[in-house]
Design a protein around this motif. Structure first.
Motif, PDB file in Angstrom:
ATOM      1  N   ASP A   1      11.491  -4.077   5.275  1.00  0.00           N
ATOM      2  CA  ASP A   1      11.087  -3.348   4.071  1.00  0.00           C
ATOM      3  C   ASP A   1       9.721  -3.898   3.648  1.00  0.00           C
ATOM      4  OD1 ASP A   1      11.230  -1.857   1.749  1.00  0.00           O
ATOM      5  OD2 ASP A   1      12.501  -3.285   0.672  1.00  0.00           O
ATOM      6  N   LEU A   2       8.964  -3.150   2.825  1.00  0.00           N
ATOM      7  CA  LEU A   2       7.655  -3.662   2.400  1.00  0.00           C
ATOM      8  C   LEU A   2       7.779  -4.520   1.143  1.00  0.00           C
ATOM      9  CD1 LEU A   2       4.594  -3.834   2.624  1.00  0.00           C
ATOM     10  CD2 LEU A   2       4.416  -1.640   1.477  1.00  0.00           C
ATOM     11  N   TYR A   3       8.253  -3.929   0.040  1.00  0.00           N
ATOM     12  CA  TYR A   3       8.291  -4.681  -1.210  1.00  0.00           C
ATOM     13  C   TYR A   3       9.654  -5.335  -1.407  1.00  0.00           C
ATOM     14  CZ  TYR A   3       3.948  -2.272  -2.155  1.00  0.00           C
ATOM     15  OH  TYR A   3       2.665  -1.805  -2.068  1.00  0.00           O
ATOM     16  N   MET A   4       9.660  -6.688  -1.383  1.00  0.00           N
ATOM     17  CA  MET A   4      10.905  -7.428  -1.569  1.00  0.00           C
ATOM     18  C   MET A   4      10.609  -8.634  -2.451  1.00  0.00           C
ATOM     19  SD  MET A   4      12.406  -7.443   2.319  1.00  0.00           S
ATOM     20  CE  MET A   4      10.861  -7.925   3.068  1.00  0.00           C
ATOM     21  N   PRO A   5      11.621  -9.121  -3.218  1.00  0.00           N
ATOM     22  CA  PRO A   5      11.355 -10.315  -4.007  1.00  0.00           C
ATOM     23  C   PRO A   5      11.108 -11.510  -3.079  1.00  0.00           C
ATOM     24  CG  PRO A   5      13.638  -9.566  -4.267  1.00  0.00           C
ATOM     25  CD  PRO A   5      12.954  -8.580  -3.402  1.00  0.00           C
ATOM     26  N   GLN A   6      10.377 -12.439  -3.506  1.00  0.00           N
ATOM     27  CA  GLN A   6      10.043 -13.685  -2.782  1.00  0.00           C
ATOM     28  C   GLN A   6       9.005 -13.516  -1.676  1.00  0.00           C
ATOM     29  OE1 GLN A   6      12.843 -16.854  -2.284  1.00  0.00           O
ATOM     30  NE2 GLN A   6      14.508 -15.422  -2.783  1.00  0.00           N
ATOM     31  N   MET A   7       9.159 -12.483  -0.850  1.00  0.00           N
ATOM     32  CA  MET A   7       8.172 -12.315   0.221  1.00  0.00           C
ATOM     33  C   MET A   7       8.100 -10.831   0.614  1.00  0.00           C
ATOM     34  SD  MET A   7       8.111 -13.929   4.042  1.00  0.00           S
ATOM     35  CE  MET A   7       8.322 -15.618   3.607  1.00  0.00           C
TER      36      MET A   7
ATOM     37  N   THR B   1       9.410   1.671   4.642  1.00  0.00           N
ATOM     38  CA  THR B   1       9.118   1.641   3.214  1.00  0.00           C
ATOM     39  C   THR B   1       9.080   3.016   2.567  1.00  0.00           C
ATOM     40  OG1 THR B   1       7.414   1.031   1.595  1.00  0.00           O
ATOM     41  CG2 THR B   1       6.644   1.554   3.781  1.00  0.00           C
ATOM     42  N   GLY B   2       9.336   3.037   1.269  1.00  0.00           N
ATOM     43  CA  GLY B   2       9.205   4.267   0.500  1.00  0.00           C
ATOM     44  C   GLY B   2       7.759   4.463   0.080  1.00  0.00           C
ATOM     45  N   PHE B   3       6.945   3.426   0.261  1.00  0.00           N
ATOM     46  CA  PHE B   3       5.543   3.480  -0.172  1.00  0.00           C
ATOM     47  C   PHE B   3       4.617   3.500   1.033  1.00  0.00           C
ATOM     48  CE2 PHE B   3       7.760   1.072  -3.535  1.00  0.00           C
ATOM     49  CZ  PHE B   3       7.604   2.002  -4.553  1.00  0.00           C
ATOM     50  N   SER B   4       4.864   4.401   1.986  1.00  0.00           N
ATOM     51  CA  SER B   4       4.085   4.359   3.224  1.00  0.00           C
ATOM     52  C   SER B   4       2.600   4.601   2.985  1.00  0.00           C
ATOM     53  CB  SER B   4       4.634   5.353   4.239  1.00  0.00           C
ATOM     54  OG  SER B   4       4.731   6.608   3.645  1.00  0.00           O
ATOM     55  N   ASP B   5       2.261   5.226   1.825  1.00  0.00           N
ATOM     56  CA  ASP B   5       0.841   5.465   1.552  1.00  0.00           C
ATOM     57  C   ASP B   5       0.089   4.182   1.253  1.00  0.00           C
ATOM     58  OD1 ASP B   5       1.267   8.067   1.954  1.00  0.00           O
ATOM     59  OD2 ASP B   5       1.367   8.618  -0.158  1.00  0.00           O
ATOM     60  N   ASP B   6       0.830   3.097   0.962  1.00  0.00           N
ATOM     61  CA  ASP B   6       0.162   1.825   0.673  1.00  0.00           C
ATOM     62  C   ASP B   6      -0.309   1.142   1.947  1.00  0.00           C
ATOM     63  OD1 ASP B   6       0.784   2.251  -1.882  1.00  0.00           O
ATOM     64  OD2 ASP B   6       2.002   0.454  -2.180  1.00  0.00           O
ATOM     65  N   ILE B   7       0.126   1.670   3.105  1.00  0.00           N
ATOM     66  CA  ILE B   7      -0.177   0.962   4.346  1.00  0.00           C
ATOM     67  C   ILE B   7      -1.331   1.636   5.063  1.00  0.00           C
ATOM     68  CG2 ILE B   7       0.806   0.191   6.535  1.00  0.00           C
ATOM     69  CD1 ILE B   7       3.528   0.561   4.906  1.00  0.00           C
ATOM     70  N   THR B   8      -2.371   0.879   5.289  1.00  0.00           N
ATOM     71  CA  THR B   8      -3.536   1.453   5.954  1.00  0.00           C
ATOM     72  C   THR B   8      -3.530   1.009   7.420  1.00  0.00           C
ATOM     73  OG1 THR B   8      -4.835  -0.485   5.415  1.00  0.00           O
ATOM     74  CG2 THR B   8      -4.926   1.344   3.858  1.00  0.00           C
ATOM     75  N   LEU B   9      -4.305   1.726   8.233  1.00  0.00           N
ATOM     76  CA  LEU B   9      -4.384   1.355   9.650  1.00  0.00           C
ATOM     77  C   LEU B   9      -4.963  -0.053   9.794  1.00  0.00           C
ATOM     78  CD1 LEU B   9      -5.674   4.674  11.210  1.00  0.00           C
ATOM     79  CD2 LEU B   9      -3.389   3.726  11.366  1.00  0.00           C
ATOM     80  N   ASP B  10      -5.912  -0.401   8.916  1.00  0.00           N
ATOM     81  CA  ASP B  10      -6.511  -1.743   8.960  1.00  0.00           C
ATOM     82  C   ASP B  10      -5.464  -2.815   8.713  1.00  0.00           C
ATOM     83  OD1 ASP B  10      -8.934  -0.737   9.459  1.00  0.00           O
ATOM     84  OD2 ASP B  10      -9.735  -0.976   7.422  1.00  0.00           O
ATOM     85  N   MET B  11      -4.629  -2.547   7.686  1.00  0.00           N
ATOM     86  CA  MET B  11      -3.596  -3.532   7.353  1.00  0.00           C
ATOM     87  C   MET B  11      -2.618  -3.668   8.520  1.00  0.00           C
ATOM     88  SD  MET B  11      -0.813  -3.148   4.381  1.00  0.00           S
ATOM     89  CE  MET B  11       0.729  -3.988   4.375  1.00  0.00           C
ATOM     90  N   MET B  12      -2.254  -2.533   9.152  1.00  0.00           N
ATOM     91  CA  MET B  12      -1.324  -2.579  10.288  1.00  0.00           C
ATOM     92  C   MET B  12      -1.907  -3.411  11.410  1.00  0.00           C
ATOM     93  SD  MET B  12       0.123   1.269  10.445  1.00  0.00           S
ATOM     94  CE  MET B  12       0.995   1.077  11.982  1.00  0.00           C
ATOM     95  N   ALA B  13      -3.190  -3.191  11.684  1.00  0.00           N
ATOM     96  CA  ALA B  13      -3.831  -3.920  12.781  1.00  0.00           C
ATOM     97  C   ALA B  13      -3.885  -5.407  12.455  1.00  0.00           C
ATOM     98  CB  ALA B  13      -5.230  -3.367  12.999  1.00  0.00           C
ATOM     99  N   GLN B  14      -4.226  -5.715  11.195  1.00  0.00           N
ATOM    100  CA  GLN B  14      -4.373  -7.112  10.787  1.00  0.00           C
ATOM    101  C   GLN B  14      -3.063  -7.877  10.880  1.00  0.00           C
ATOM    102  OE1 GLN B  14      -5.633  -7.844   6.756  1.00  0.00           O
ATOM    103  NE2 GLN B  14      -7.734  -7.298   7.364  1.00  0.00           N
ATOM    104  N   LYS B  15      -1.973  -7.246  10.412  1.00  0.00           N
ATOM    105  CA  LYS B  15      -0.680  -7.934  10.343  1.00  0.00           C
ATOM    106  C   LYS B  15       0.143  -7.717  11.605  1.00  0.00           C
ATOM    107  CE  LYS B  15      -1.577  -8.848   6.029  1.00  0.00           C
ATOM    108  NZ  LYS B  15      -1.137  -9.251   4.744  1.00  0.00           N
ATOM    109  N   GLY B  16      -0.378  -6.996  12.550  1.00  0.00           N
ATOM    110  CA  GLY B  16       0.341  -6.775  13.800  1.00  0.00           C
ATOM    111  C   GLY B  16       1.532  -5.848  13.641  1.00  0.00           C
ATOM    112  N   ILE B  17       1.434  -4.893  12.725  1.00  0.00           N
ATOM    113  CA  ILE B  17       2.558  -3.960  12.527  1.00  0.00           C
ATOM    114  C   ILE B  17       2.370  -2.767  13.461  1.00  0.00           C
ATOM    115  CG2 ILE B  17       3.605  -2.383  10.854  1.00  0.00           C
ATOM    116  CD1 ILE B  17       2.565  -4.620   8.768  1.00  0.00           C
ATOM    117  N   ARG B  18       3.410  -2.483  14.252  1.00  0.00           N
ATOM    118  CA  ARG B  18       3.268  -1.411  15.242  1.00  0.00           C
ATOM    119  C   ARG B  18       3.480  -0.030  14.658  1.00  0.00           C
ATOM    120  NH1 ARG B  18       4.338  -3.434  20.464  1.00  0.00           N
ATOM    121  NH2 ARG B  18       3.029  -5.273  20.552  1.00  0.00           N
ATOM    122  N   ALA B  19       4.462   0.077  13.744  1.00  0.00           N
ATOM    123  CA  ALA B  19       4.778   1.415  13.252  1.00  0.00           C
ATOM    124  C   ALA B  19       5.272   1.353  11.818  1.00  0.00           C
ATOM    125  CB  ALA B  19       5.851   2.045  14.131  1.00  0.00           C
TER     126      ALA B  19
END
Ligand SMILES: Nc1ncnc2c1ncn2[C@@H]1O[C@H](COP(=O)(O)OP(=O)(O)OP(=O)(O)O)[C@@H](O)[C@H]1O
Ligand SMILES: [Mg+2]
Length: 442
Positions: free
Chosen positions: A370-376, A398-416
């Protein structure tokens, strides 16, 4: 005659106020003339008066808190939709086991839940103060969702005709702002047609404005032109000269805040586009918005995420670590993933999930968080997991998929990114694609 404590009659005070108001208007005219030529957006409405502005600000603040409230409800509702949608989809996959009546009921549950998903997504987008995130997109998709959302609020005697080319090229825009534009224009048209109703035409087409074209003074270039026209009341020249001013409304306090068109104007100008209006009293109005076209070549390079083609051979059962702070989501995800033949470890606490991953990093083939969680938050968890095992695929759910940019995905190593509430088809597609394997519902 009423008299107040300072000895001035009410009538005298009204006269004074009228005088002050007139003086203020003169000052505004002077200020306008001394500034640049294009002052229409930030000029002050003709009936400027401090009390009225304060009232409207208070109303705007009320709307803002309503938005926050709606956003909170939409978020919880989205999580409730998750099991409804997934279970309906799961049952439909076994449809040969049911009679027609049951199948039909299930299909209705599923289709309505899908519509609710779309609605909730829009409410979430509208209610949040998120940064403006422009991305290459096709306006035609926004037209369809915006009109679908407005459907129930449009009177029956108003018909909407669409002339939209499904292959219209891309523009770079924020989808929420596009929805705002369409909804503002269409609701103004609905209002302008009053009780007698009429026709609203929404069209979208590519337009090339050349140096020699008059085209209303739009700068030369390639544009996507959105036109919203109606057969409503039309506007006088006087009204037309004020419509882009904030708080200018002819609808009275109950029916309009006068913000709609000033927002539309500032959005389109900020995108280097343009807006033009044609109106005839008693006949109708047309708003034409010119969005600068985005070239396809740039689009292809932007959409390629790094490491997308990396293959992983999966010969054994896929083991997924699924992290979400909602118990219902964990339960339904586990049952779906198990049905897809995957082994699933679910964790409600991201910190504990990280500790568990650290202990046995090689046992997992995929992490879904999930994207937004308490603690981390999920992106932070992804980063920490990548430090331990750089090769592991991670999906953000996540329910907030618009918060995720391609740059952020590349930076954090998120595939999908899986947008909640996910469907079985979506999750199995992504697993097949990124883990290079075949899975199916058992
Ligand atoms: N399609 C239209 N036909 C006729 N008049 C229009 C049309 N669109 C806008 N107007 C005029 O422009 C004014 C300003 O529009 P705007 O959308 O900014 O504010 P509003 O509709 O009055 O209030 P709201 O903030 O609720 O949108 C309207 O009050 C109306 O007089
Ligand atoms: Mg309006």
């Amino acid at each position: 005659m009423s008299q107040n404590t300072s000895g001035i009659t009410l009538e005298q005070r009204i006269k004074e106020l009228e005088y002050e108001n007139a003086a203020l208007k003169q000052d505004i005219v002077k200020l306008k003339n001394s500034r640049s030529t294009d002052t229409s957006l930030f000029s002050t409405p003709a009936d400027f008066n401090e009390i009225e502005i304060n009232e409207r600000m208070a109303q705007a603040q009320k709307l803002e808190s309503l938005g926050t409230l709606a956003g909170g409800i939409a978020h919880d509702f989205n999580n409730m939709l998750f099991p409804i949608l997934l279970n309906a989809e799961l049952l439909l996959l076994k449809s040969s086991a049911y009679d027609n009546e049951t199948k039909e009921s299930l299909t209705q549950i599923y289709e309505n839940a899908l519509q609710a998903k779309e609605l909730v997504h829009q409410i979430l987008n509208f209610s949040r103060h998120k940064k403006i995130e422009r991305e290459p997109l096709q306006i035609q998709n926004c037209i369809n969702t915006a009109l679908m959302l407005m459907k129930s609020g449009i009177p029956r005697n108003v018909s909407i005709k669409k002339n939209v080319d499904p292959n219209t090229p891309y523009v770079v825009a924020d989808p929420t702002q596009l929805h705002q534009i369409i909804m503002n224009l269409v609701s103004n048209s609905v209002h302008a047609m009053g009780e007698s109703g009429g026709v609203i035409n929404v069209s979208l087409m590519p337009v090339n404005v050349s140096q020699s074209d008059a085209n209303d003074g739009v700068k030369p270039g390639n544009y996507i032109c959105l036109s919203v026209s109606d057969t409503g009341s039309g506007m006088s020249k006087e009204v037309m000269s004020h419509i882009f001013e904030p708080f200018y409304s002819t609808k009275g306090k109950e029916n309009g805040t006068g913000i709609g068109l000033s927002v539309v104007y500032s959005i389109i100008k900020d995108m280097n586009g343009d807006i033009k209006v044609h109106s005839q009293l008693g006949k109708g109005t047309e708003f034409k918005l010119y969005f600068p076209e985005f070239s396809e070549k740039r689009l292809v390079s932007r959409l390629q995420t790094p490491a997308i083609n990396e293959k992983i051979d999966v010969v054994h059962q896929i083991h997924i670590l699924f992290v979400d702070d909602e118990d219902t989501i964990l339960k339904v995800a586990k049952s779906i993933l198990n049905r897809l033949g995957c082994r699933t470890t679910t964790m409600i606490d991201p910190v504990a999930a990280l500790a568990r991953f650290k202990k046995e990093p090689l046992t997992y083939n995929l992490v879904i968080t999930d994207l937004y969680m308490p603690q981390m938050n999920g992106d932070c968890l992804a980063e920490k997991i990548k430090e331990i095992r750089p090769d592991i695929p991670i999906f953000l759910c996540t329910g907030f998929s618009d918060d995720i940019t391609l740059d952020m995905m590349a930076q954090k190593g998120i595939r999908a990114v899986l947008s909640k509430p996910i469907s079985i088809a979506e999750i199995s597609d992504k697993i097949e694609k990124f883990l290079n394997t075949k899975i199916s519902v058992t």
